[in-house]
Structure formats: C-alpha cells, structure tokens
Design a protein around this motif. Structure first.
Motif, PDB file in Angstrom:
ATOM      1  N   THR A 265       0.817  -1.219   0.000  1.00  0.00           N
ATOM      2  CA  THR A 265       0.000   0.000   0.000  1.00  0.00           C
ATOM      3  C   THR A 265       0.845   1.261   0.000  1.00  0.00           C
ATOM      4  O   THR A 265       0.604   2.188  -0.776  1.00  0.00           O
ATOM      5  CB  THR A 265      -0.946   0.003   1.214  1.00  0.00           C
ATOM      6  OG1 THR A 265      -1.773  -1.161   1.168  1.00  0.00           O
ATOM      7  CG2 THR A 265      -1.819   1.249   1.199  1.00  0.00           C
ATOM      8  N   ARG A 266       1.863   1.314   0.864  1.00  0.00           N
ATOM      9  CA  ARG A 266       2.711   2.507   0.935  1.00  0.00           C
ATOM     10  C   ARG A 266       3.405   2.768  -0.396  1.00  0.00           C
ATOM     11  O   ARG A 266       3.443   3.908  -0.877  1.00  0.00           O
ATOM     12  CB  ARG A 266       3.761   2.346   2.045  1.00  0.00           C
ATOM     13  CG  ARG A 266       4.723   3.524   2.150  1.00  0.00           C
ATOM     14  CD  ARG A 266       5.848   3.239   3.119  1.00  0.00           C
ATOM     15  NE  ARG A 266       6.705   2.164   2.673  1.00  0.00           N
ATOM     16  CZ  ARG A 266       7.716   2.320   1.803  1.00  0.00           C
ATOM     17  NH1 ARG A 266       7.959   3.507   1.272  1.00  0.00           N
ATOM     18  NH2 ARG A 266       8.469   1.282   1.457  1.00  0.00           N
TER      19      ARG A 266
ATOM     20  N   THR B 158       5.572   9.124   2.462  1.00  0.00           N
ATOM     21  CA  THR B 158       5.640   7.707   2.063  1.00  0.00           C
ATOM     22  C   THR B 158       7.049   7.241   1.730  1.00  0.00           C
ATOM     23  O   THR B 158       7.235   6.057   1.420  1.00  0.00           O
ATOM     24  CB  THR B 158       4.726   7.451   0.848  1.00  0.00           C
ATOM     25  OG1 THR B 158       5.087   8.344  -0.220  1.00  0.00           O
ATOM     26  CG2 THR B 158       3.268   7.663   1.207  1.00  0.00           C
TER      27      THR B 158
ATOM     28  N   VAL C 293       0.836   3.983  -3.072  1.00  0.00           N
ATOM     29  CA  VAL C 293       0.517   5.409  -2.903  1.00  0.00           C
ATOM     30  C   VAL C 293       1.691   6.267  -3.354  1.00  0.00           C
ATOM     31  O   VAL C 293       1.511   7.289  -4.029  1.00  0.00           O
ATOM     32  CB  VAL C 293       0.146   5.697  -1.429  1.00  0.00           C
ATOM     33  CG1 VAL C 293      -0.003   7.194  -1.197  1.00  0.00           C
ATOM     34  CG2 VAL C 293      -1.147   4.973  -1.059  1.00  0.00           C
TER      35      VAL C 293
END
Length: 199
Positions: free
Chosen positions: A136-137, A186, A140
């Motif tokens: 996910t990181r 991020t 993004v």
C-alpha cells in the motif's frame, strides 16, 4: 409611458449595475492544453514504471550510505524548498504582509532547486524500482510520484498563459505541494522512522 428608466430594468437597476452583479465568465480553454499534457505525463510515467523491468540500480548515491538514504534526503530537501515556495507565494499574493523586494526571485529559485532535487529521486524510482503496486505505501508513493510530475507540468505550461482564472496557479501549486508532501511521508518519513536517520 412606462416607469422603467432608460437603459434600466423594472426593478430600477441599470445595465451597468447588472454587469457589476454578474461575475465575468471565466475562460477555461487556455487551461485545457496544460491539463491534457500534464495528464499525459502522469500516465506515461506510470505506464513506463509499470512496464519497465527494474534494474535495481540507477544512479550512484555519492555521499550517501545507499540509494534509499539518498532518495530520503533529496526528497526532504525538495519538500523543505516546497515549503519556501508556499510561503513566498503567500507573500506574493498578499496573504502574508511582508515588504520583501526579492520574494519573487526566492520563489522562482526555490522552485527550480526543489524540482532539480527530485530528478535523481524520480530517475532511481522509475529505472531501478519501477512502479510497484503490491504494498500500500509503495502504491501510494508510485501514484503520487506520477501525479506530482503531471501537475508540475500543467503548472509550468499554465504559468505563461494569460486570461486564466485567478485560482489556476494557486490550485496547481497547492496540488504539487500536496503531492510532494505525500511523497515525503511515504518515503523519507518512512525511512527515517523505520531504518533511522543516517546519511
């Protein structure tokens, strides 16, 4: 004979008064090309990052312990300079009252320096790592990187155009800053809090 005044309306307002009440129609046509080109840049980066086979190495991290440290510190520098961009823009637009004759030069050069700092980071991300969507990181981060260069392109193309709505440059600049802030969170913040603060 009617009660309507010459060049007026039944409620007594004149044509000039109505013109003042009616907001001028904004011409969005000059904004079309910058937005389309910016969108194409964002999509092209994403497609390349996804289709390109990552090499694992792109640029030598001269002066840094490794590529992640290099990316984290350069992104931090770009993020801090982007903060200078926001501050100087607020001064230029009169939101912060300061009489600083060189604020325009500060705004231009901080923007140039911030962009230059992102180049080796983006090159390493695209060439060495590619666009990754499994974590996910990282997902993004990849999307924000593409979006940042897309909106930056749109802003630069819109900058010399005349007749654009007054909100155009603040909006595009704000989006670019927001994207860069997300990139810092991020990447750099993750690196500093997970691996540690080191060169």
């Amino acid at each position: 004979m009617s009660g309507t005044p010459a060049n007026g309306t039944a409620d007594g307002t004149t044509d000039d008064t109505q013109a003042l009440r009616t907001p001028p129609r904004q011409n969005l046509a000059p904004l079309l090309v910058p937005l389309v080109v910016g969108g194409l840049v964002a999509v092209a980066l994403g497609v390349y990052g996804r289709a390109h086979t990552p090499t694992g190495f792109a640029v030598g991290p001269a002066g840094f312990s490794g590529p992640l440290a290099m990316k984290s510190w350069l992104t931090t520098g770009a993020f801090l300079l982007a903060g200078v961009q926001v501050f100087s823009a607020l001064v230029m637009w009169g939101r912060i009252k300061l009489d600083v004759p060189w604020i325009g030069a500060l705004h231009r050069w901080s923007g140039r320096a911030a962009f230059l700092l992102t180049i080796p980071v983006a090159f390493h991300c695209l060439y060495a790592l590619g666009a990754q969507f499994d974590v996910t990181r990282v997902l993004v981060h990849s999307l924000l990187g593409c979006f940042f260069y897309g909106v930056f392109t749109a802003k630069m193309l819109a900058l010399p155009k005349r007749g654009l709505p007054g909100w155009t440059l603040p909006l595009l600049g704000g989006l670019a800053f927001t994207a860069l802030a997300g990139l810092w969170v991020t990447s750099s913040l993750w690196f500093f809090t997970t691996i540690g603060i080191k060169l």
